[in-house]
Design an enzyme around this catalytic site. Structure first.
Site, mmCIF file in Angstrom:
data_model
loop_
_atom_site.group_PDB
_atom_site.id
_atom_site.type_symbol
_atom_site.label_atom_id
_atom_site.label_comp_id
_atom_site.label_asym_id
_atom_site.label_seq_id
_atom_site.Cartn_x
_atom_site.Cartn_y
_atom_site.Cartn_z
ATOM 1 N N ARG A 37 0.733 -1.228 0.061
ATOM 2 C CA ARG A 37 0.002 0.377 0.454
ATOM 3 C C ARG A 37 0.758 1.428 0.211
ATOM 4 O O ARG A 37 0.471 2.499 -0.438
ATOM 5 C CB ARG A 37 -0.939 0.007 1.586
ATOM 6 C CG ARG A 37 -1.668 -1.042 1.108
ATOM 7 C CD ARG A 37 -3.289 -0.747 2.207
ATOM 8 N NE ARG A 37 -4.455 -1.438 1.551
ATOM 9 C CZ ARG A 37 -5.290 -2.448 2.254
ATOM 10 N NH1 ARG A 37 -5.141 -2.229 3.148
ATOM 11 N NH2 ARG A 37 -6.212 -3.214 1.551
ATOM 12 N N GLY A 352 -8.386 -8.821 -0.794
ATOM 13 C CA GLY A 352 -7.285 -9.695 -0.139
ATOM 14 C C GLY A 352 -6.496 -11.153 -0.639
ATOM 15 O O GLY A 352 -5.607 -11.314 -1.087
#
Ligand code: AMP
Length: 395
Positions: A37, A352
């Protein structure tokens, strides 16, 4: 994309509030276990720095539930970000208040200030106006690059935007919207969607909407069994949401009406329990032993799914096709990950588990777009408006 982009803003000398998604996984010692991220935010941050903006970054991390929690400080993020940007990152002691305000005022062009965890304040998730106003008072411009939280109307994603003159999408947000908008408005065909994961109930809305968009829908994983039960197969102890069977029936009917090819597993790996020591065997769906449960798609199903994937022009994948966390049950998910990577289609992956699967299969770099927002991408693809996107200025 019809929203203003950071590239449309005059950044020089301006304090630019950039809402990023630094909600990284941490281990027991508070070390970051995956910096994806942070890496994903770098294009926007480097762009802002190169354009001599005064950068103010804000993110949430974990679930501190409105209380200061040292374990959920953004300190390790500040350190990782400083390394990634190769420049100093100042960590503010809070995200609002007098000290933070004066820190933002003393920033120079190209400086980077990271605010402390937004969710140390309950007002963030409550989208509280006064807190929103305080956040807005820190900056001249607003940029949202946190696609993963764009489906939530919080102070930093929606509330503060009404107090800002200019609100634009960051480069990551822009990339997400560009790919996902194409997937819902003008996809190259055949368009093949692959859905897996545990529950049908989480994905009903998206299935209904996808049926209007796609040519082929491949369903595997736990959610396939509610559909198989609706088709009156014996599924043994496999995961079935009994109350969703009528809905599964109506989705199957709808697929036939719309002439969408909806494929369910024809064979599977069954196990006598769900752990690494389980006994397993591969059976056709018709031969499911009543005391066993389906934990992965079987070789014939993989072959059929792969055929569609190979001839697709657009592929959308969300959700694992088996209990892939356990190696013995991961073959189907891995095979599909590799098949998507090999396909010439434009491939979009969200969620995910699917991301973990393409990474584990070593093919992440062959996927055209890995969405950073599992929930946000599903909501967007199911036709819902994302509040964090709607709040931004139109071009
Ligand atoms: P979701 O959050 O709904 O996308 O579900 C992800 C989870 O689905 C993963 O943890 C998988 O282990 C689980 N899953 C996939 N296939 C099955 C299956 N056949 N039976 C039970 N759970 C499954």
């Amino acid at each position: 994309m019809n929203k203003l982009s950071i590239r449309d803003l005059d950044l020089k000398g301006k304090r630019t509030f950039i809402r990023v998604d630094f909600n990284v996984p941490l281990d027991e010692e508070g070390r970051i276990t995956d910096e994806t991220r942070i890496q994903a935010s770098l294009p926007t941050l480097n762009y802002a720095i190169q354009n001599q903006s005064r950068v103010i970054l804000a993110s949430h991390l974990g679930r501190p539930k409105g209380k200061v929690n040292a374990k959920l400080s953004l300190k390790p993020v500040a350190e990782a970000l400083a390394r990634a940007l190769n420049r100093k990152v100042i960590l503010a002691p809070d995200c609002v208040g007098q000290i933070v305000r004066s820190q933002t005022r003393s920033l120079k062009d190209g400086d980077v200030l990271l605010l402390e965890n937004l969710r140390f304040h309950s007002q963030e998730e409550a989208n509280e106006p006064e807190f929103s106003r305080q956040l807005a008072a820190l900056a001249d411009l607003y940029v949202n690059d946190a696609f993963g939280t764009a489906h939530r109307a919080h102070a930093s994603t929606v509330g503060m935007v009404s107090y800002m003159d200019r609100a634009a999408a960051g480069l990551l947000m822009e990339k997400e919207l560009t790919y996902l908008e194409k997937a819902i408005s003008n996809p190259d065909r055949p368009y093949v969607a692959i859905l897996g994961g545990a529950k049908v109930s989480d994905k009903i809305e998206i299935i209904e909407n996808l049926l209007k968009l796609v040519d082929v829908l491949l369903i595997g994983g736990g959610m396939a069994y509610t559909f198989l039960q609706a088709e009156e197969f014996e599924v043994g102890k496999s995961l079935v949401e009994v109350e969703k069977i009528p809905l599964a029936e109506s989705l199957l009917r709808r697929a036939r009406e719309l002439e969408v090819k909806l494929l369910l597993p024809v064979d599977h790996v069954v196990a006598n329990k769900v752990d690494a020591t389980a006994e397993t065997k591969t059976t056709s769906i018709q031969e499911t032993p009543i005391e066993w449960m389906g934990v992965d798609i079987g070789p014939e199903t993989i072959a059929r799914f792969k055929n569609h994937i190979a001839s697709a022009k657009t592929i959308l994948w969300n959700g694992p096709l088996g209990v892939f966390e356990i190696d013995q049950f991961a073959a189907g998910t891995m095979a599909i990950a590799r098949a998507i990577a090999e396909s010439p289609a434009t491939s979009i992956i969200g969620g995910g588990d699917s991301i973990a699967a393409v990474i584990k299969a070593g093919v992440a770099d062959k996927i055209d777009h890995i969405s950073t927002g599992g929930g946000a991408s599903l909501e967007f693809l199911s036709g819902l408006k994302l509040p964090g996107v709607e709040a931004l200025n139109n071009k």
